[in-house]
Design an enzyme around this catalytic site. Structure first.
Site, mmCIF file in Angstrom:
data_model
loop_
_atom_site.group_PDB
_atom_site.id
_atom_site.type_symbol
_atom_site.label_atom_id
_atom_site.label_comp_id
_atom_site.label_asym_id
_atom_site.label_seq_id
_atom_site.Cartn_x
_atom_site.Cartn_y
_atom_site.Cartn_z
ATOM 1 N N SER A 185 45.129 46.079 32.569
ATOM 2 C CA SER A 185 45.997 45.491 33.364
ATOM 3 C C SER A 185 47.609 46.165 33.120
ATOM 4 O O SER A 185 47.877 46.782 31.976
ATOM 5 C CB SER A 185 46.159 44.139 33.093
HETATM 6 N N1 SAH Z 1 41.885 42.009 29.883
HETATM 7 C C1 SAH Z 1 41.672 43.384 30.330
HETATM 8 C C2 SAH Z 1 41.711 43.640 31.693
HETATM 9 C C3 SAH Z 1 40.410 44.231 32.292
HETATM 10 S S1 SAH Z 1 40.311 44.415 33.995
HETATM 11 C C4 SAH Z 1 42.555 44.470 29.555
HETATM 12 O O1 SAH Z 1 43.660 43.933 28.701
HETATM 13 O O2 SAH Z 1 42.271 45.640 29.584
HETATM 14 C C5 SAH Z 1 39.372 42.793 34.067
HETATM 15 C C6 SAH Z 1 37.868 42.871 33.369
HETATM 16 O O3 SAH Z 1 37.238 41.528 33.848
HETATM 17 C C7 SAH Z 1 37.001 43.940 33.767
HETATM 18 O O4 SAH Z 1 36.727 44.669 32.685
HETATM 19 C C8 SAH Z 1 35.679 43.373 34.344
HETATM 20 O O5 SAH Z 1 34.445 44.107 34.015
HETATM 21 C C9 SAH Z 1 35.886 41.865 33.675
HETATM 22 N N2 SAH Z 1 35.266 40.929 34.463
HETATM 23 C C10 SAH Z 1 35.079 40.828 35.721
HETATM 24 N N3 SAH Z 1 34.107 39.598 36.042
HETATM 25 C C11 SAH Z 1 33.898 38.978 34.797
HETATM 26 C C12 SAH Z 1 33.126 38.013 34.436
HETATM 27 N N4 SAH Z 1 32.423 37.214 35.275
HETATM 28 N N5 SAH Z 1 32.673 37.679 33.064
HETATM 29 C C13 SAH Z 1 33.581 38.794 32.143
HETATM 30 N N6 SAH Z 1 34.136 39.597 32.431
HETATM 31 C C14 SAH Z 1 34.317 39.772 33.665
#
Ligand code: SAH
Length: 219
Positions: free
Chosen positions: A66
């Site tokens: 993010s």
């Molecule tokens: N918090 C992360 C942001 C990653 S983007 C950071 O700081 O880098 C969002 C993430 O949510 C992705 O890796 C995606 O695979 C995950 N995601 C999406 N749907 C999800 C679900 N149902 N359960 C767990 N993770 C999920």
């Protein structure tokens, strides 16, 4: 150790802090976390300088780390106190989890992409954030085993509020979730009043990768 920091990158981090501050983030503890956690560790080593632009960036499994401002904004809405038990949905690179852990929260985080889950779990141990508990699973279901949580943060864009997550939140607890029917989501802060009532507030528009159901074992 393959993770290296230096004065030039520390300088870029200080500039990033000033950018995030100028956009309205006031909590000095969060700004301090951004200054002290080397964000370049969380992305591919060939793109070190990109870590210090205030933008989201691609990581493993077609996901993103993010944008720093978004991480700071969601964290500020969570009103983290040391020892808060926090559930994060969407571990991704682990950066948001590291910021929460730096603030003294006890962090539980779930990722649905199996390959990314293993990579980030090992990586967090390597950089000294082994206290963060990582789980492979579907965030829609939360993590009932360790519930209830003081705070819940969803870092993927949802089209509904998962009932299971509200159940796993303490009374008086806060959940921050990007919510909406289109790609651009409202940043929603939910405060749980009791088992039947919650207060909802919208805090601006943000874009996120989608919140998907189930676990992906292929990528
Ligand atoms: N918090 C992360 C942001 C990653 S983007 C950071 O700081 O880098 C969002 C993430 O949510 C992705 O890796 C995606 O695979 C995950 N995601 C999406 N749907 C999800 C679900 N149902 N359960 C767990 N993770 C999920």
């Amino acid at each position: 150790m393959k993770y290296k920091d230096n004065y030039r990158l520390k300088g870029l981090r200080k500039k990033l802090v000033e950018t995030v501050r100028a956009k309205g983030i006031k909590d000095e503890r969060i700004l301090d976390a951004i200054e002290n956690i080397p964000r370049h560790y969380f992305i591919d080593a060939d793109f070190v300088d990109w870590a210090y632009k205030d933008i989201a960036f691609p990581i493993e499994s077609d996901q993103t780390i993010s944008q720093p401002y978004t991480v700071a904004f969601q964290t500020e809405l969570l009103e983290i106190k040391p020892k808060d038990k926090v559930l994060e949905i969407g571990t991704g690179s682990g950066y948001q989890a590291a910021i929460l852990s730096y603030l003294g929260a006890k962090v539980y985080t779930i990722e649905r992409q199996e390959k990314l889950f293993y990579k980030t779990t090992n990586f967090l141990k390597d950089i000294g954030f082994g206290v963060i508990r990582t789980f492979l699973g579907d965030g829609y279901l939360g993590l009932p085993m360790y519930a209830p949580y003081d705070k819940i943060i969803v870092t993927a864009g949802a089209s509904e509020i998962p009932g299971e997550l509200v159940k796993q939140l303490k009374t008086g607890g806060i959940m921050v979730i990007p919510l909406g029917d289109t790609d651009i989501k409202d940043m929603v802060k939910l405060t749980k009043i009791n088992d039947r009532e919650a207060k909802l507030e919208k805090h601006g528009k943000f874009s996120f990768v989608p919140f998907l159901k189930g676990v992906n074992k292929n990528k």
